[in-house]
Design a protein around this motif. Structure first.
Motif, PDB file in Angstrom:
ATOM      1  N   HIS A   1     -45.739 -23.472 -30.635  1.00  0.00           N
ATOM      2  CA  HIS A   1     -46.906 -23.199 -31.482  1.00  0.00           C
ATOM      3  C   HIS A   1     -47.402 -24.509 -32.089  1.00  0.00           C
ATOM      4  CE1 HIS A   1     -49.309 -21.684 -34.808  1.00  0.00           C
ATOM      5  NE2 HIS A   1     -49.344 -20.530 -34.172  1.00  0.00           N
ATOM      6  N   PRO A   2     -48.711 -24.794 -32.053  1.00  0.00           N
ATOM      7  CA  PRO A   2     -49.220 -26.075 -32.573  1.00  0.00           C
ATOM      8  C   PRO A   2     -48.869 -26.348 -34.037  1.00  0.00           C
ATOM      9  CG  PRO A   2     -50.944 -24.904 -31.386  1.00  0.00           C
ATOM     10  CD  PRO A   2     -49.769 -23.964 -31.492  1.00  0.00           C
ATOM     11  N   GLU A   3     -48.626 -25.309 -34.823  1.00  0.00           N
ATOM     12  CA  GLU A   3     -48.277 -25.509 -36.242  1.00  0.00           C
ATOM     13  C   GLU A   3     -46.828 -25.965 -36.425  1.00  0.00           C
ATOM     14  OE1 GLU A   3     -50.365 -24.969 -38.970  1.00  0.00           O
ATOM     15  OE2 GLU A   3     -52.001 -24.658 -37.544  1.00  0.00           O
ATOM     16  N   ARG A   4     -45.953 -25.613 -35.450  1.00  0.00           N
ATOM     17  CA  ARG A   4     -44.534 -25.943 -35.548  1.00  0.00           C
ATOM     18  C   ARG A   4     -43.919 -25.902 -34.158  1.00  0.00           C
ATOM     19  NH1 ARG A   4     -46.305 -22.051 -37.495  1.00  0.00           N
ATOM     20  NH2 ARG A   4     -46.027 -19.901 -36.939  1.00  0.00           N
ATOM     21  N   VAL A   5     -43.472 -27.031 -33.707  1.00  0.00           N
ATOM     22  CA  VAL A   5     -42.855 -27.150 -32.395  1.00  0.00           C
ATOM     23  C   VAL A   5     -41.360 -27.334 -32.602  1.00  0.00           C
ATOM     24  CG1 VAL A   5     -42.683 -28.634 -30.362  1.00  0.00           C
ATOM     25  CG2 VAL A   5     -44.926 -28.110 -31.335  1.00  0.00           C
ATOM     26  N   VAL A   6     -40.564 -26.561 -31.842  1.00  0.00           N
ATOM     27  CA  VAL A   6     -39.103 -26.710 -31.876  1.00  0.00           C
ATOM     28  C   VAL A   6     -38.658 -27.008 -30.450  1.00  0.00           C
ATOM     29  CG1 VAL A   6     -36.888 -25.671 -32.459  1.00  0.00           C
ATOM     30  CG2 VAL A   6     -38.926 -25.087 -33.799  1.00  0.00           C
TER      31      VAL A   6
ATOM     32  N   SER B   1     -44.020 -30.886 -37.068  1.00  0.00           N
ATOM     33  CA  SER B   1     -45.098 -30.172 -37.747  1.00  0.00           C
ATOM     34  C   SER B   1     -46.408 -30.402 -37.007  1.00  0.00           C
ATOM     35  CB  SER B   1     -45.213 -30.642 -39.200  1.00  0.00           C
ATOM     36  OG  SER B   1     -45.665 -31.988 -39.240  1.00  0.00           O
ATOM     37  N   LYS B   2     -47.457 -29.784 -37.504  1.00  0.00           N
ATOM     38  CA  LYS B   2     -48.795 -29.947 -36.949  1.00  0.00           C
ATOM     39  C   LYS B   2     -49.251 -31.404 -37.072  1.00  0.00           C
ATOM     40  CE  LYS B   2     -53.508 -28.308 -37.562  1.00  0.00           C
ATOM     41  NZ  LYS B   2     -54.391 -27.410 -38.284  1.00  0.00           N
TER      42      LYS B   2
ATOM     43  N   ALA C   1     -52.841 -39.068 -35.826  1.00  0.00           N
ATOM     44  CA  ALA C   1     -51.783 -39.422 -34.880  1.00  0.00           C
ATOM     45  C   ALA C   1     -50.396 -39.249 -35.505  1.00  0.00           C
ATOM     46  CB  ALA C   1     -51.970 -40.860 -34.409  1.00  0.00           C
ATOM     47  N   SER C   2     -50.323 -38.603 -36.698  1.00  0.00           N
ATOM     48  CA  SER C   2     -49.065 -38.453 -37.433  1.00  0.00           C
ATOM     49  C   SER C   2     -48.645 -36.991 -37.517  1.00  0.00           C
ATOM     50  CB  SER C   2     -49.216 -38.976 -38.868  1.00  0.00           C
ATOM     51  OG  SER C   2     -49.615 -40.311 -38.884  1.00  0.00           O
ATOM     52  N   ARG C   3     -47.334 -36.791 -37.630  1.00  0.00           N
ATOM     53  CA  ARG C   3     -46.795 -35.464 -37.916  1.00  0.00           C
ATOM     54  C   ARG C   3     -45.353 -35.590 -38.384  1.00  0.00           C
ATOM     55  NH1 ARG C   3     -46.445 -32.444 -32.111  1.00  0.00           N
ATOM     56  NH2 ARG C   3     -45.567 -34.130 -30.891  1.00  0.00           N
ATOM     57  N   GLY C   4     -44.916 -34.581 -39.120  1.00  0.00           N
ATOM     58  CA  GLY C   4     -43.532 -34.551 -39.574  1.00  0.00           C
ATOM     59  C   GLY C   4     -42.604 -34.347 -38.399  1.00  0.00           C
TER      60      GLY C   4
END
Length: 155
Positions: free
Chosen positions: A33-38, A53-54, A58-61
């Protein structure tokens, strides 16, 4: 929380092939899911679970945890969305950074991308001549998107 700042480029020609040692990666997604990738990944003798995270620019958690190899293999074979991503990765030093060139296999064969992780979004960097068009913001090139829409099915 870790922050991943990554830029992604198509590869323009084969000059990268003589650089870096190829390492096989197998990775799959428990959630794409684009909101949270595992993601679960086996790279050589190392296995990890990564949560992302989303994207914001160019950044994400990003959080990463080691996994026992047997658990990772079972996740990939039995729990992850199919098809799993298989690719050879080469790490290539250039201009003070490490570029990662991924040559995809299986349903994504023919796709080759190069990524660079940066300390900030406004960090200046030199591109090797084999790094072509930037595709950082094109979701089709996200590994998690290549599960649902493999490169072999693009028109």
């Amino acid at each position: 929380m870790g922050i991943e700042i990554e830029r992604k480029f198509l590869v323009a020609h084969d000059a990268w092939r003589s650089q870096g040692e190829p390492v096989l990666l197998r990775q799959g997604y428990l959630s794409s899911h684009p909101e949270r990738v595992v993601r679960v990944r086996i790279e050589g003798s190392r296995a990890v679970m990564t949560i992302k995270s989303k994207n914001t620019g160019a950044s994400r958690g990003e959080w990463e945890y080691p996994l026992p190899m047997e658990d990772a293999a079972e996740f990939l074979d039995k729990l992850c969305e199919q098809p799993i991503i298989e690719k050879y990765r080469r790490r290539i030093p250039f201009g003070g950074f490490t570029w990662e060139v991924d040559e995809f296999l299986g349903a994504n064969a023919g796709l080759v991308v190069a990524e660079i992780e940066l300390p900030s979004e406004d960090t200046q960097f030199d591109k090797p001549d084999w790094a072509g068009e930037e595709v950082t913001h094109d979701r089709r090139y996200y590994n998690s998107a290549l599960v649902a829409q493999p490169f072999s099915k693009w028109r």
